[in-house]
Design a protein around this motif. Structure first.
Motif, PDB file in Angstrom:
ATOM      1  N   ALA A  63     -13.404 -61.017  11.233  1.00 31.77           N
ATOM      2  CA  ALA A  63     -14.294 -60.116  10.425  1.00 31.77           C
ATOM      3  C   ALA A  63     -15.733 -60.487  10.188  1.00 31.77           C
ATOM      4  CB  ALA A  63     -13.567 -59.983   9.072  1.00 31.77           C
ATOM      5  N   GLN A  64     -15.921 -62.091  10.004  1.00 27.20           N
ATOM      6  CA  GLN A  64     -17.163 -62.640  10.049  1.00 27.20           C
ATOM      7  C   GLN A  64     -17.772 -62.377  11.498  1.00 27.20           C
ATOM      8  OE1 GLN A  64     -19.027 -63.953   7.310  1.00 27.20           O
ATOM      9  NE2 GLN A  64     -20.597 -63.753   8.801  1.00 27.20           N
ATOM     10  N   PHE A  65     -17.142 -62.611  12.335  1.00 28.66           N
ATOM     11  CA  PHE A  65     -17.771 -62.725  13.899  1.00 28.66           C
ATOM     12  C   PHE A  65     -18.048 -60.982  14.245  1.00 28.66           C
ATOM     13  CE2 PHE A  65     -17.752 -61.984  18.411  1.00 28.66           C
ATOM     14  CZ  PHE A  65     -18.738 -63.100  18.730  1.00 28.66           C
ATOM     15  N   HIS A  66     -17.260 -60.265  13.850  1.00 31.01           N
ATOM     16  CA  HIS A  66     -17.356 -58.796  14.282  1.00 31.01           C
ATOM     17  C   HIS A  66     -18.239 -57.918  13.156  1.00 31.01           C
ATOM     18  CE1 HIS A  66     -16.845 -55.243  16.587  1.00 31.01           C
ATOM     19  NE2 HIS A  66     -16.168 -54.747  15.734  1.00 31.01           N
TER      20      HIS A  66
ATOM     21  N   SER B 188     -15.139 -51.425  22.983  1.00 30.69           N
ATOM     22  CA  SER B 188     -15.474 -52.507  23.348  1.00 30.69           C
ATOM     23  C   SER B 188     -15.571 -53.617  22.371  1.00 30.69           C
ATOM     24  CB  SER B 188     -17.189 -52.230  23.669  1.00 30.69           C
ATOM     25  OG  SER B 188     -17.734 -51.666  22.365  1.00 30.69           O
ATOM     26  N   CYS B 189     -15.075 -53.035  21.111  1.00 32.88           N
ATOM     27  CA  CYS B 189     -14.950 -54.199  20.203  1.00 32.88           C
ATOM     28  C   CYS B 189     -13.796 -55.389  20.328  1.00 32.88           C
ATOM     29  CB  CYS B 189     -14.592 -53.485  18.455  1.00 32.88           C
ATOM     30  SG  CYS B 189     -15.689 -52.364  18.262  1.00 32.88           S
ATOM     31  N   PHE B 190     -12.974 -54.789  21.262  1.00 31.25           N
ATOM     32  CA  PHE B 190     -11.994 -55.573  21.725  1.00 31.25           C
ATOM     33  C   PHE B 190     -12.380 -56.909  22.337  1.00 31.25           C
ATOM     34  CE2 PHE B 190      -9.034 -57.384  25.050  1.00 31.25           C
ATOM     35  CZ  PHE B 190      -7.802 -56.978  24.479  1.00 31.25           C
ATOM     36  N   LEU B 191     -13.506 -56.743  23.128  1.00 32.01           N
ATOM     37  CA  LEU B 191     -14.136 -58.115  23.690  1.00 32.01           C
ATOM     38  C   LEU B 191     -14.764 -59.047  22.491  1.00 32.01           C
ATOM     39  CD1 LEU B 191     -16.481 -56.051  26.366  1.00 32.01           C
ATOM     40  CD2 LEU B 191     -14.238 -57.333  26.589  1.00 32.01           C
ATOM     41  N   ASP B 192     -15.195 -58.410  21.427  1.00 35.89           N
ATOM     42  CA  ASP B 192     -15.477 -59.546  20.527  1.00 35.89           C
ATOM     43  C   ASP B 192     -14.250 -60.006  19.643  1.00 35.89           C
ATOM     44  OD1 ASP B 192     -18.141 -58.832  20.303  1.00 35.89           O
ATOM     45  OD2 ASP B 192     -18.215 -57.698  18.383  1.00 35.89           O
ATOM     46  N   GLY B 193     -13.210 -59.544  19.880  1.00 41.14           N
ATOM     47  CA  GLY B 193     -12.001 -60.138  19.166  1.00 41.14           C
ATOM     48  C   GLY B 193     -11.615 -60.743  20.258  1.00 41.14           C
ATOM     49  N   LEU B 194     -11.732 -60.656  21.366  1.00 40.55           N
ATOM     50  CA  LEU B 194     -11.249 -61.708  22.444  1.00 40.55           C
ATOM     51  C   LEU B 194     -12.057 -63.005  22.441  1.00 40.55           C
ATOM     52  CD1 LEU B 194      -9.215 -61.527  24.725  1.00 40.55           C
ATOM     53  CD2 LEU B 194     -11.052 -60.808  26.301  1.00 40.55           C
TER      54      LEU B 194
ATOM     55  N   TRP C 219      -9.309 -52.397  17.271  1.00 47.57           N
ATOM     56  CA  TRP C 219      -9.604 -52.891  18.504  1.00 47.57           C
ATOM     57  C   TRP C 219     -10.106 -54.487  18.603  1.00 47.57           C
ATOM     58  CZ3 TRP C 219      -8.645 -50.604  23.117  1.00 47.57           C
ATOM     59  CH2 TRP C 219      -8.270 -49.278  23.341  1.00 47.57           C
ATOM     60  N   ALA C 220     -10.970 -54.943  17.722  1.00 53.45           N
ATOM     61  CA  ALA C 220     -11.312 -56.213  17.365  1.00 53.45           C
ATOM     62  C   ALA C 220     -10.252 -57.104  17.181  1.00 53.45           C
ATOM     63  CB  ALA C 220     -12.480 -56.617  16.308  1.00 53.45           C
ATOM     64  N   THR C 221      -9.214 -56.727  16.261  1.00 55.17           N
ATOM     65  CA  THR C 221      -8.080 -57.354  15.802  1.00 55.17           C
ATOM     66  C   THR C 221      -7.092 -57.484  17.038  1.00 55.17           C
ATOM     67  OG1 THR C 221      -8.467 -56.693  13.689  1.00 55.17           O
ATOM     68  CG2 THR C 221      -6.032 -57.387  14.218  1.00 55.17           C
ATOM     69  N   ALA C 222      -6.950 -56.332  17.837  1.00 56.59           N
ATOM     70  CA  ALA C 222      -6.272 -56.381  18.935  1.00 56.59           C
ATOM     71  C   ALA C 222      -6.761 -57.703  20.055  1.00 56.59           C
ATOM     72  CB  ALA C 222      -5.953 -55.026  19.711  1.00 56.59           C
ATOM     73  N   GLY C 223      -7.916 -57.472  20.118  1.00 51.13           N
ATOM     74  CA  GLY C 223      -8.714 -58.423  21.091  1.00 51.13           C
ATOM     75  C   GLY C 223      -8.413 -59.991  20.664  1.00 51.13           C
ATOM     76  N   THR C 224      -8.482 -60.300  19.480  1.00 51.94           N
ATOM     77  CA  THR C 224      -8.156 -61.395  18.862  1.00 51.94           C
ATOM     78  C   THR C 224      -6.868 -61.987  19.031  1.00 51.94           C
ATOM     79  OG1 THR C 224      -9.834 -61.163  17.121  1.00 51.94           O
ATOM     80  CG2 THR C 224      -8.520 -62.823  16.761  1.00 51.94           C
ATOM     81  N   ARG C 225      -5.838 -61.332  18.604  1.00 50.77           N
ATOM     82  CA  ARG C 225      -4.508 -61.553  19.049  1.00 50.77           C
ATOM     83  C   ARG C 225      -3.860 -61.730  20.335  1.00 50.77           C
ATOM     84  NH1 ARG C 225      -0.879 -60.754  14.626  1.00 50.77           N
ATOM     85  NH2 ARG C 225       0.313 -61.860  16.100  1.00 50.77           N
TER      86      ARG C 225
END
Length: 145
Positions: free
Chosen positions: A23-26, A69-75, A32-38
């Protein structure tokens, strides 16, 4: 004193540390960001990497604009690989297929991580939550997140 930007996120005691970091990064918690992180965390675990400097990540997916595209932040959060270090690469594709390829650069171990069909179905049905005060501000950005 310099401060990091404040994300739109109130941490719960039950939240894992990685969720607060994402959450801090994104800037907020989104699916989508959470899925990328996982998926990123699963990838580095499978190849035995610690992340940041011992990984190379290539991701294929339909990440042209938010919210996908938020997936990429999570990744980036989940692997430590970044566009700036040039060890995270996005290769677009013409389908909705998502594939994350993670390679441990020290050992050569390699894995492909793919989201389940159910996860992709869930991500596809989620609608953004827009706060009333943001509706006027966002106008052209209403479907970003």
């Amino acid at each position: 004193m310099p401060q990091l930007p404040k994300p739109d996120y109130e941490r719960l005691d039950s939240d894992p540390e990685w969720l607060a970091y994402a959450a801090q990064f994104h800037g907020h918690l989104g699916p989508w960001a959470t899925a990328g992180t996982r998926l990123g965390m699963a990838g580095i675990r499978e190849v035995g990497a610690t992340g940041y400097f011992d990984v190379e990540v290539v991701c294929e997916g339909p990440f042209v604009k938010p919210p996908r595209s938020c997936f990429l932040d999570g990744l980036q959060v989940g692997t430590g690989a970044t566009m700036g270090k040039r060890n995270l690469h996005w290769a677009g594709n013409s389908t909705d297929a998502v594939v994350v390829r993670v390679r441990n650069t020290r050992t050569g171990a390699y894995v492909e991580v793919r989201p389940t069909k159910r996860l992709m179905e869930m991500l596809g049905t989620l609608k953004p939550r827009v706060k009333a005060a943001e509706v006027e501000e966002q106008g052209q950005h209403a479907d970003d997140h």
